[in-house]
Write an enzyme that holds these catalytic residues in place. Sequence first.
Site, PDB file in Angstrom:
ATOM      1  N   ASP A  23       9.070  -6.133   2.470  1.00 12.40           N
ATOM      2  CA  ASP A  23       9.209  -5.512   3.789  1.00 12.40           C
ATOM      3  C   ASP A  23      10.621  -4.960   3.875  1.00 12.40           C
ATOM      4  OD1 ASP A  23       7.514  -5.058   6.215  1.00 12.40           O
ATOM      5  OD2 ASP A  23       9.404  -5.648   7.131  1.00 12.40           O
ATOM      6  N   LYS A  38      19.621   4.344  -8.568  1.00 12.47           N
ATOM      7  CA  LYS A  38      19.190   3.655  -7.333  1.00 12.47           C
ATOM      8  C   LYS A  38      18.894   2.176  -7.643  1.00 12.47           C
ATOM      9  CE  LYS A  38      15.803   3.519  -3.606  1.00 12.47           C
ATOM     10  NZ  LYS A  38      14.538   3.970  -3.022  1.00 12.47           N
ATOM     11  N   HIS A  80       0.842  -1.198   0.000  1.00 13.66           N
ATOM     12  CA  HIS A  80       0.000   0.000   0.000  1.00 13.66           C
ATOM     13  C   HIS A  80       0.878   1.248   0.000  1.00 13.66           C
ATOM     14  CE1 HIS A  80      -2.866  -3.094   1.207  1.00 13.66           C
ATOM     15  NE2 HIS A  80      -3.828  -2.282   0.812  1.00 13.66           N
ATOM     16  N   ASN A  81       2.177   1.066  -0.251  1.00 11.46           N
ATOM     17  CA  ASN A  81       3.132   2.178  -0.261  1.00 11.46           C
ATOM     18  C   ASN A  81       3.381   2.595  -1.719  1.00 11.46           C
ATOM     19  OD1 ASN A  81       5.688   3.498  -0.532  1.00 11.46           O
ATOM     20  ND2 ASN A  81       6.269   2.814   1.510  1.00 11.46           N
ATOM     21  N   GLY A  90      10.379   7.845   1.253  1.00  8.97           N
ATOM     22  CA  GLY A  90      10.788   7.467   2.603  1.00  8.97           C
ATOM     23  C   GLY A  90      12.061   8.177   3.059  1.00  8.97           C
ATOM     24  N   TYR A  91      13.044   7.397   3.471  1.00  8.93           N
ATOM     25  CA  TYR A  91      14.292   7.923   4.037  1.00  8.93           C
ATOM     26  C   TYR A  91      15.356   8.223   2.969  1.00  8.93           C
ATOM     27  CZ  TYR A  91      12.327   6.162   8.456  1.00  8.93           C
ATOM     28  OH  TYR A  91      11.518   5.924   9.544  1.00  8.93           O
ATOM     29  N   ASP A  92      15.004   8.163   1.696  1.00 13.93           N
ATOM     30  CA  ASP A  92      16.002   8.358   0.631  1.00 13.93           C
ATOM     31  C   ASP A  92      16.803   9.659   0.766  1.00 13.93           C
ATOM     32  OD1 ASP A  92      15.731   5.960  -0.663  1.00 13.93           O
ATOM     33  OD2 ASP A  92      14.279   6.686  -2.130  1.00 13.93           O
ATOM     34  N   LYS A 139       7.107   2.407  -3.092  1.00 14.09           N
ATOM     35  CA  LYS A 139       7.553   1.044  -3.381  1.00 14.09           C
ATOM     36  C   LYS A 139       6.908   0.530  -4.659  1.00 14.09           C
ATOM     37  CE  LYS A 139       7.808  -1.158   1.160  1.00 14.09           C
ATOM     38  NZ  LYS A 139       7.078  -2.169   1.964  1.00 14.09           N
TER      39      LYS A 139
END
Length: 202
Positions: free
Chosen positions: A76, A182, A16-17, A160-162, A20
């Site tokens: 995950d 990436k 659900h992201n 996210g944390y990229d 991703k």
Amino acid sequence: MSHRRFPGGRLVVATHNPGKLVELRELFAPFTHDLVSAGELGLPEPEETGLTFIANAELKARAAATVSGHTSLADDSGLCVTALGGDPGIYSARWAGPDKDFRHAMQRVETGLKAKGLKTSPAYFICALSLGFPDGTCETFEGRIDGTLTFPPRGTRGFGYDPIFVPEGFDTTFGEMDPAAKHAMSHRARAFAQLIAACFDA
Ligand code: ITT
């Protein structure tokens, strides 16, 4: 070791992201034409009760495959910060809170480091990818990329944390890099390469 192979046809991506999903769609484009996300199918989001990336990936892949009746793929993943004892790790999504605010999550990492008198730390991303089959079996692979953290966050690409992660050997963050760069090295791409070699026909 022999692995169960993808039988072809529909592949449900159990995420659900949206960040991703973009990356997984790009990675899987050459291997299946019928890729649909759990969100598009309205599948429920199972509670992530596992204590490892692999356990959570398998739990999500199994839930999607058994409910949809199609082969399903779950991811995950998370950021592990060495100076924070591996946090946020499997709780990476939760650190962003209910609003999924990753500026807040990145700030929380910075605050944690400051509390230890640190400005940066080695860190790594982990990704477990699990291919789940409707009978409940799974094939699961894990990838990792090492790097260091930088503050303030830099770049608007990725998710996210990229923007705080600089992979080893580079001086740009994942948030500044071209997506293709990436994909050439990421934790997700490394797990994907193993999964493709084991379970998919070229
Ligand atoms: P699904 O379970 O629906 O797939 P989620 O966001 O809850 O979505 P996770 O539990 O696997 O997924 O959480 C992983 C978090 O780690 C994710 O929200 C990102 O913020 C972070 N993360 C994972 N891979 C990343 C990447 O390539 N770049 C930046 N951050 C990443």
